[in-house]
Design a protein around this motif. Structure first.
Motif, short mmCIF file in Angstrom:
data_model
loop_
_atom_site.label_atom_id
_atom_site.label_comp_id
_atom_site.label_asym_id
_atom_site.label_seq_id
_atom_site.Cartn_x
_atom_site.Cartn_y
_atom_site.Cartn_z
N ASN A 82 14.97 -13.11 16.13
CA ASN A 82 15.61 -13.60 14.92
C ASN A 82 15.59 -15.13 14.99
O ASN A 82 16.18 -15.72 15.89
N PRO A 83 14.92 -15.79 14.05
CA PRO A 83 14.80 -17.25 14.12
C PRO A 83 16.15 -17.96 14.13
O PRO A 83 16.29 -19.00 14.79
N LEU A 84 17.14 -17.44 13.46
CA LEU A 84 18.46 -18.08 13.46
C LEU A 84 19.05 -18.05 14.86
O LEU A 84 19.55 -19.06 15.35
N VAL A 85 18.99 -16.92 15.51
CA VAL A 85 19.56 -16.78 16.85
C VAL A 85 18.88 -17.73 17.84
O VAL A 85 19.54 -18.49 18.54
N SER A 86 17.56 -17.72 17.88
CA SER A 86 16.85 -18.57 18.84
C SER A 86 17.04 -20.05 18.51
O SER A 86 17.23 -20.88 19.41
N ASP A 123 24.82 -13.34 10.77
CA ASP A 123 23.55 -13.16 10.06
C ASP A 123 23.30 -11.71 9.67
O ASP A 123 22.80 -11.43 8.58
N THR A 124 23.65 -10.78 10.55
CA THR A 124 23.44 -9.36 10.27
C THR A 124 24.58 -8.75 9.47
O THR A 124 24.55 -7.57 9.15
N ARG A 125 25.58 -9.55 9.19
CA ARG A 125 26.77 -9.13 8.45
C ARG A 125 27.60 -8.09 9.21
O ARG A 125 28.34 -7.31 8.61
N ASP A 126 27.45 -8.07 10.54
CA ASP A 126 28.31 -7.22 11.36
C ASP A 126 29.69 -7.84 11.50
O ASP A 126 30.62 -7.20 11.99
N ALA A 127 29.81 -9.10 11.07
CA ALA A 127 31.10 -9.79 11.06
C ALA A 127 31.15 -10.65 9.81
O ALA A 127 30.15 -11.27 9.43
N ASP A 128 32.31 -10.66 9.18
CA ASP A 128 32.52 -11.60 8.07
C ASP A 128 32.92 -12.96 8.62
O ASP A 128 32.61 -13.99 8.04
N LYS A 129 33.65 -12.93 9.73
CA LYS A 129 34.08 -14.15 10.42
C LYS A 129 34.01 -13.89 11.92
O LYS A 129 34.14 -12.76 12.37
N LEU A 145 29.97 -26.65 14.64
CA LEU A 145 29.04 -27.59 14.03
C LEU A 145 27.75 -26.91 13.59
O LEU A 145 27.33 -27.02 12.43
N LEU A 146 27.12 -26.19 14.50
CA LEU A 146 25.81 -25.62 14.22
C LEU A 146 25.86 -24.47 13.24
O LEU A 146 24.99 -24.35 12.37
N LEU A 147 26.85 -23.60 13.37
CA LEU A 147 26.93 -22.49 12.43
C LEU A 147 27.27 -22.99 11.02
O LEU A 147 26.79 -22.42 10.04
N ALA A 148 28.02 -24.07 10.92
CA ALA A 148 28.28 -24.68 9.61
C ALA A 148 26.98 -25.20 9.02
O ALA A 148 26.71 -25.02 7.82
N GLU A 149 26.15 -25.82 9.86
CA GLU A 149 24.86 -26.34 9.38
C GLU A 149 23.94 -25.22 8.90
O GLU A 149 23.04 -25.46 8.11
N HIS A 150 24.16 -24.01 9.39
CA HIS A 150 23.33 -22.87 8.99
C HIS A 150 24.02 -22.00 7.94
O HIS A 150 23.65 -20.85 7.75
N GLY A 151 25.03 -22.55 7.28
CA GLY A 151 25.65 -21.87 6.15
C GLY A 151 26.87 -21.02 6.45
O GLY A 151 27.32 -20.27 5.60
N PHE A 152 27.44 -21.13 7.64
CA PHE A 152 28.58 -20.30 8.01
C PHE A 152 29.85 -21.12 8.25
O PHE A 152 30.69 -20.76 9.08
N SER A 153 30.01 -22.23 7.55
CA SER A 153 31.11 -23.16 7.84
C SER A 153 32.48 -22.52 7.72
O SER A 153 33.37 -22.84 8.50
N ASP A 154 32.67 -21.66 6.79
CA ASP A 154 33.99 -21.05 6.61
C ASP A 154 34.10 -19.71 7.33
O ASP A 154 35.06 -18.98 7.13
#
Length: 184
Positions: A82-86, A123-129, A145-154
């Motif tokens: 998964n490109p996001l994970v790596s 990413d897999t939606r196994d968690a909302d938060k 920091l990084l997860l916010a940069e990838h669209g998961f800030s909240d």
């Protein structure tokens, strides 16, 4: 809303073994909160969960009771394809190296696995938060920091697990209404 709690090796080490008050307080809070603490396989290995592991060979783990009782769960393998994970794992290594002044090659793979697992679950939606419980401030800050940069800030929060945190922890820490960006 599904909130997944991920715990770092340092959380269990800071608690001590199952006969310690902090460990029992964490156990009670997690169980009464109706959740489980997810740990990457690397954390499991660091805690001695794999007696054949080259790096941390031990058959006695301070979390064996938690695994048996179900309040500690070993997460599925990380999907490195998964490109996001790596990408997040590589970025985590760089952020921690920059923050601590250490060479990237000396950054614990467990630290990157924590953030990689958080990314994978979101990413897999196994968690909302995801709430990351860690004693490693640079890893926690990298996650936010990084997860916010990838669209998961909240959708990410890290909680620094200090001695005081473990001495005062209650089930309220694990109820969805307490998701409040309490990172310090």
């Amino acid at each position: 809303m599904t909130i997944v709690y991920i715990a770092d090796t340092g959380v269990f080490i800071r608690c001590g073994g199952p006969d310690r008050n902090k460990y029992q307080r964490l156990r009670r809070a997690v169980r009464r909160g109706g959740v489980s603490l997810h740990i990457p396989k690397r954390v499991f290995e660091e805690l001695g969960g794999d007696p054949t592991a080259d790096v941390y060979p031990s058959g006695t783990t301070p979390i064996s009771d938690g695994l048996t009782e179900g309040w500690v769960l070993v997460a599925d393998d990380l999907e490195y394809r998964n490109p996001l994970v790596s990408t997040v794992m590589d970025e985590t290594r760089r952020v921690i190296a920059n923050e601590t002044g250490r060479d990237e090659d000396r950054i614990e793979k467990t630290d990157t696995a924590l953030v990689g697992l958080a990314a994978q679950l979101l990413d897999t939606r196994d968690a909302d938060k995801v709430v990351l419980l860690t004693t490693d401030k640079p890893a926690g800050q990298a996650a936010e920091l990084l997860l916010a940069e990838h669209g998961f800030s909240d959708r990410i929060e890290y909680r620094y697990v200090s001695e005081e945190y473990l001495e005062t922890i209650t089930a309220a820490e694990f109820r969805s209404e307490t998701f409040d960006s309490r990172s310090t």
